[in-house]
Design a protein around this motif. Structure first.
Motif, PDB file in Angstrom:
ATOM      1  N   GLY A   1       1.544  12.265  -2.443  1.00 56.00           N
ATOM      2  CA  GLY A   1       1.526  10.815  -2.264  1.00 56.00           C
ATOM      3  C   GLY A   1       2.911  10.258  -2.007  1.00 56.00           C
ATOM      4  O   GLY A   1       3.090   9.330  -1.195  1.00 56.00           O
TER       5      GLY A   1
ATOM      6  N   PHE B   1      -3.352   1.627  -7.752  1.00 56.46           N
ATOM      7  CA  PHE B   1      -3.112   3.025  -7.416  1.00 56.46           C
ATOM      8  C   PHE B   1      -2.975   3.879  -8.671  1.00 56.46           C
ATOM      9  O   PHE B   1      -3.110   5.102  -8.612  1.00 56.46           O
ATOM     10  CB  PHE B   1      -1.878   3.150  -6.518  1.00 56.46           C
ATOM     11  CG  PHE B   1      -2.151   2.824  -5.078  1.00 56.46           C
ATOM     12  CD1 PHE B   1      -2.471   3.825  -4.178  1.00 56.46           C
ATOM     13  CD2 PHE B   1      -2.113   1.516  -4.637  1.00 56.46           C
ATOM     14  CE1 PHE B   1      -2.733   3.532  -2.852  1.00 56.46           C
ATOM     15  CE2 PHE B   1      -2.376   1.198  -3.311  1.00 56.46           C
ATOM     16  CZ  PHE B   1      -2.695   2.208  -2.417  1.00 56.46           C
TER      17      PHE B   1
ATOM     18  N   VAL C   1      -6.346   5.150  -9.016  1.00 58.40           N
ATOM     19  CA  VAL C   1      -6.576   6.180  -8.001  1.00 58.40           C
ATOM     20  C   VAL C   1      -5.992   7.513  -8.453  1.00 58.40           C
ATOM     21  O   VAL C   1      -6.651   8.568  -8.373  1.00 58.40           O
ATOM     22  CB  VAL C   1      -5.970   5.749  -6.648  1.00 58.40           C
ATOM     23  CG1 VAL C   1      -6.071   6.885  -5.629  1.00 58.40           C
ATOM     24  CG2 VAL C   1      -6.664   4.504  -6.114  1.00 58.40           C
ATOM     25  N   TYR C   2      -4.753   7.481  -8.957  1.00 56.72           N
ATOM     26  CA  TYR C   2      -4.110   8.727  -9.387  1.00 56.72           C
ATOM     27  C   TYR C   2      -4.793   9.321 -10.613  1.00 56.72           C
ATOM     28  O   TYR C   2      -5.023  10.535 -10.679  1.00 56.72           O
ATOM     29  CB  TYR C   2      -2.626   8.489  -9.673  1.00 56.72           C
ATOM     30  CG  TYR C   2      -1.755   8.676  -8.448  1.00 56.72           C
ATOM     31  CD1 TYR C   2      -1.457   9.947  -7.972  1.00 56.72           C
ATOM     32  CD2 TYR C   2      -1.236   7.591  -7.760  1.00 56.72           C
ATOM     33  CE1 TYR C   2      -0.666  10.142  -6.846  1.00 56.72           C
ATOM     34  CE2 TYR C   2      -0.439   7.758  -6.632  1.00 56.72           C
ATOM     35  CZ  TYR C   2      -0.161   9.041  -6.185  1.00 56.72           C
ATOM     36  OH  TYR C   2       0.615   9.225  -5.065  1.00 56.72           O
TER      37      TYR C   2
ATOM     38  N   LEU D   1       0.827  -1.209   0.000  1.00 52.64           N
ATOM     39  CA  LEU D   1       0.000   0.000   0.000  1.00 52.64           C
ATOM     40  C   LEU D   1       0.860   1.257   0.000  1.00 52.64           C
ATOM     41  O   LEU D   1       0.572   2.225  -0.714  1.00 52.64           O
ATOM     42  CB  LEU D   1      -0.933  -0.007   1.208  1.00 52.64           C
ATOM     43  CG  LEU D   1      -2.054  -1.061   1.195  1.00 52.64           C
ATOM     44  CD1 LEU D   1      -2.806  -1.067   2.519  1.00 52.64           C
ATOM     45  CD2 LEU D   1      -3.022  -0.800   0.035  1.00 52.64           C
TER      46      LEU D   1
ATOM     47  N   GLY E   1       2.285   1.620  -3.342  1.00 51.40           N
ATOM     48  CA  GLY E   1       1.272   2.097  -4.266  1.00 51.40           C
ATOM     49  C   GLY E   1       1.131   3.610  -4.259  1.00 51.40           C
ATOM     50  O   GLY E   1       0.863   4.235  -5.295  1.00 51.40           O
ATOM     51  N   LEU E   2       1.319   4.229  -3.095  1.00 50.84           N
ATOM     52  CA  LEU E   2       1.229   5.690  -3.003  1.00 50.84           C
ATOM     53  C   LEU E   2       2.325   6.375  -3.816  1.00 50.84           C
ATOM     54  O   LEU E   2       2.219   7.567  -4.119  1.00 50.84           O
ATOM     55  CB  LEU E   2       1.334   6.123  -1.536  1.00 50.84           C
ATOM     56  CG  LEU E   2       0.122   5.804  -0.647  1.00 50.84           C
ATOM     57  CD1 LEU E   2       0.462   6.076   0.808  1.00 50.84           C
ATOM     58  CD2 LEU E   2      -1.084   6.623  -1.080  1.00 50.84           C
TER      59      LEU E   2
END
Length: 414
Positions: A391, A349, A352-353, A217, A220-221
């Motif tokens: 992030g 991710f 997400v971005y 996780l 992933g950021l």
């Protein structure tokens, strides 16, 4: 024997070429953004979702395709994956409502998921185990060339042929590749297979590993520079924030892929020698954050930004270290499965971005439905791309806490 070796190398090259081919389709929205937004009359938020659907399809099929490659073999599965990626382009040509290209984008992601898994399988089928890392490195390099080709060269083809003709060309290449795969790749040799019950138990065991999940996780950021910027939003940002020509803006983000060609083996070598995996990951996080803060300051030239993007590319190779470190927290017999699951956790991710950048563009740009992304203005671009260093910093500080936690536990054990 000579023909047999030729077949092995041909199979490996085709698998690597498929990896490059799907990379072109993954990043092509970066070049076709104005055409897609104009044809389907969508705003930045919807375009972000459209681009990010790739990652949803990718994640959806990652584990199932891994199982199918083991049980059915690449001779059948990989041509089907290639066909899926090619068919995913058709809605862009033949439909007028954005949801259908979104579903096509999911198909591209589903098929693309088989590319890297197919490379793993083909290398293990055709080469000795001690050659695996070397051959994988070459395959990844070929794949990154696909990411590069999806930028400036596709932009030039678009100017010469038109964007829909470029898509037809890519569909044709996919069809030829699928046929060659089916003809040339050998069938799967009989081998020992795990039972369904054992497989389910192994998957459950990996997903219950909290340390692995946390590391993935946090990793992933940190995907914003590659999956958010280089894949899609980079060219539009450079045109509208810096005022570069479309040709220059299409070429500059390719420096990130060139940097990864150097960074992948370099970071792996340094990490192997120093064993400082977490230190290197943290360095990558804050190094990329610094690069993007410089980018957002708006004072860069073509030369300085090319250096910045080379630096970003080298540091983007942190993903190799994250996935390796995550697999050290599972049993040795689960390393292969945990690698696939780690990649599966990190990749979403990208969605997400893409979505978050599009939503922030709408928020600061007045929520316009436009054919020209440039009408959003510099403030909208600055706020949206600003999510990337944010992030990166969160991910970097998260890894610092992981290191401090592990040191605290080691002190207690002493």
């Amino acid at each position: 024997m000579t023909f047999y070796r030729f077949s092995e190398w041909t199979t490996w090259f085709l698998a690597s070429f498929f990896y490059a081919y799907q990379y072109v389709l993954r990043v092509i929205p970066r070049v076709l953004m104005p055409d897609i937004m104009q044809k389907f009359q969508i705003d930045a938020a919807i375009f972000g979702q459209f681009s990010g659907f790739y990652y949803l399809g990718y994640v959806l099929m990652h584990i199932p395709l891994g199982i199918l490659l083991d049980r059915v073999g690449p001779k059948i599965i990989l041509p089907l994956c290639i066909v899926l990626t090619s068919l995913g382009l058709l809605p862009l040509i033949y439909t007028d409502f954005w949801l259908y290209p979104g579903l096509g984008r999911i198909l591209i992601g589903m098929g693309s998921s088989g590319a890297i898994l197919g490379v793993f399988k083909v290398i293990r089928m055709n080469f000795k185990e001690d050659h695996f890392t070397r051959m994988l490195g070459i395959s990844v390099a070929i794949g990154l060339l696909g990411g590069i080709y999806g930028g400036w060269p596709i932009h030039k083809l678009r100017e010469y042929l038109g964007w829909e003709q470029v898509l037809f060309l890519l569909i044709g290449i996919g069809g030829v590749l699928a046929v060659l795969f089916f003809i040339l790749i050998p069938g799967l040799k009989p081998e020992a297979r795990r039972s369904e019950r054992t497989l389910f138990s192994d998957v459950k065991s990996v997903f219950k590993n909290k340390k692995l999940l946390l590391i993935c996780l946090l990793g992933g950021l940190m995907v914003g520079p590659l999956e958010g910027f280089a894949d899609v939003w980079g060219s539009a940002f450079l045109v509208n924030y810096y005022g570069f020509t479309k040709e220059t803006a299409s070429a500059l983000p390719d420096c990130i892929f060139f940097g990864m060609l150097i960074g992948s083996p370099l970071l792996s070598y340094v990490a192997d020698k120093t064993k400082a995996y977490y230190a290197l990951i943290i360095l990558c996080a804050f190094g990329m954050a610094f690069d993007f803060i410089f980018l957002l300051m708006g004072g860069g030239t073509v030369f300085t930004l090319s250096l910045v993007f080379w630096s970003v590319g080298v540091l983007c190779s942190y993903q190799i270290l994250v996935i390796y470190k995550a697999t050290t927290y599972v049993k040795s017999n689960l390393v292969g499965l945990s690698t696939a699951i780690a990649n599966m956790i990190i990749m979403p991710f990208g969605y997400v971005y893409h979505t978050a950048i599009g939503e922030v563009m709408n928020l600061f740009g007045g929520g316009r439905t436009l054919g020209d992304i440039g009408d959003y203005g510099k403030d909208a671009f600055a706020a949206a791309i600003g999510l990337i260093p944010l992030g990166l910093c969160v991910g970097g500080f998260g890894f610092i806490l992981v290191v401090l936690s592990e040191r605290k536990k080691s002190y207690r054990s002493v």
